[in-house]
Design a protein around this motif. Sequence first.
Motif, PDB file in Angstrom:
ATOM      1  N   LEU A 179       0.872  -1.872   0.189  1.00 23.04           N
ATOM      2  CA  LEU A 179      -0.146   0.156   0.068  1.00 23.04           C
ATOM      3  C   LEU A 179       1.188   1.149   0.587  1.00 23.04           C
ATOM      4  CD1 LEU A 179      -3.048  -1.094   2.525  1.00 23.04           C
ATOM      5  CD2 LEU A 179      -3.279  -0.729   0.034  1.00 23.04           C
ATOM      6  N   LEU A 180       2.211   1.205   0.644  1.00 22.29           N
ATOM      7  CA  LEU A 180       3.215   2.144   0.700  1.00 22.29           C
ATOM      8  C   LEU A 180       3.305   2.446  -0.462  1.00 22.29           C
ATOM      9  CD1 LEU A 180       4.969   4.040   1.870  1.00 22.29           C
ATOM     10  CD2 LEU A 180       6.829   2.376   3.099  1.00 22.29           C
ATOM     11  N   ALA A 181       3.522   1.462  -1.233  1.00 25.02           N
ATOM     12  CA  ALA A 181       4.123   0.935  -2.459  1.00 25.02           C
ATOM     13  C   ALA A 181       3.186   1.958  -3.739  1.00 25.02           C
ATOM     14  CB  ALA A 181       4.583   0.267  -3.573  1.00 25.02           C
ATOM     15  N   GLY A 182       1.843   1.449  -3.198  1.00 25.45           N
ATOM     16  CA  GLY A 182       0.669   1.816  -3.809  1.00 25.45           C
ATOM     17  C   GLY A 182       0.061   3.930  -3.968  1.00 25.45           C
ATOM     18  N   VAL A 183       0.950   4.572  -2.576  1.00 23.43           N
ATOM     19  CA  VAL A 183       0.864   5.644  -1.791  1.00 23.43           C
ATOM     20  C   VAL A 183       2.027   6.363  -3.226  1.00 23.43           C
ATOM     21  CG1 VAL A 183       0.883   7.467  -0.392  1.00 23.43           C
ATOM     22  CG2 VAL A 183      -0.022   5.554  -0.003  1.00 23.43           C
TER      23      VAL A 183
END
Length: 386
Positions: A179-183
């Motif tokens: 999810l951090l990579a998605g951000v």
Amino acid sequence: MILHDLISYDVLRVIWWVLLGILLIGFAATDGFDMGTAALMPFIGRTDTERRVVINTVGPVWEGNQVWFILGGGAIFAAWPPLYAVSFSGFYLAMFVVLASFIVRPVAFKYRSKREGLVWRRNWDWALCLSGAVPALLFGVAVGNVIQGVPFHLTDDLHTVYEGAWYMKFIGLLDPFSLLAGVVSLSMLVMHGGAWVNLKAEGIVAARARAIGAKAALIAVAAYVLAGIWLAFIPGYAFSGDVPVDGPSNPLHFTVIRSATWLSAYADRPWIVIAPALGIVCALLTHLGLKAGREGSTMILSGVAVLGVISSVGLTMFPFIMPSSTALNSSLAVWNASSSHLTLFIMLVSAVIFVPIILAYTSWVYKVLWGKVTEDDITGNSHSVY
């Protein structure tokens, strides 16, 4: 001498690894600003005319930009068939959501202004926003999963097996690091979209795009740095013993072990630090450029930031392209997941012929359709623009 022997198998594998990266970067740098612009549209366009200005900044070019997505998918299918099989079978629910978003976007472009109703247009506006934001987020989530390793294994006949219930193939992707990579992905493309609208629009629309894009640039840098620190705690992958770089494409013939961390790559190949450095520095310069109202240079810097962030992933993981978290020896890499020597050579010849043609006509389209989109353009051509 057989013609394809002019280029050795191991060199062809690296060439196609580089070409795949170029295609993915080309997609992110072109269709990326389409996604970013769509995600921004409800927030930087307050009136119907302003929103149509935003839509028409990408209206003439979005279809051509998606050529890079098709080329990237085709390159994976033809040059890296095991990667195509593993990724599309494991991520198929996420892929379905992405493709559904890509289908909604042109429908929203075409139908949004066909009726005058406020509710009709508002609903299509939010559909358009989600069609840009959702793929941007999910592409980053997918990268985060690949970095951590994907839970698959290969049978003796190279059949791909994923463990667990079917719905976990989507829900299971949404772990904290991914999810951090998605951000990172979403904020980076919003920054890129803001730079594009700043370049193509004027007045209050461009001012709002600059304000949001500048904030998105800072979020992208912060999330990217945090993800880089997090990498120090994620074990990497390495081959054990001598690796036959020109051997057959069978992952089960290779022995893979866990390394201390993915950041070990920077000790082995210090020069690759240029990629994350470009991503961070150019994103910060994009922030400053948007704050200052600069146009052309800011768009270029934003594109270079996208290049740096995406290339840092490939360079950090090299030679792995799809590691397995549950069966290390099933991990896919440059040396064990490519097509045959002859296939790669024929594809390279085709790429040398056709990619310059694509670049030429794409450049011509941008040249012909260059210029700013104004509110007068929209009100004066209401029935011939989006």
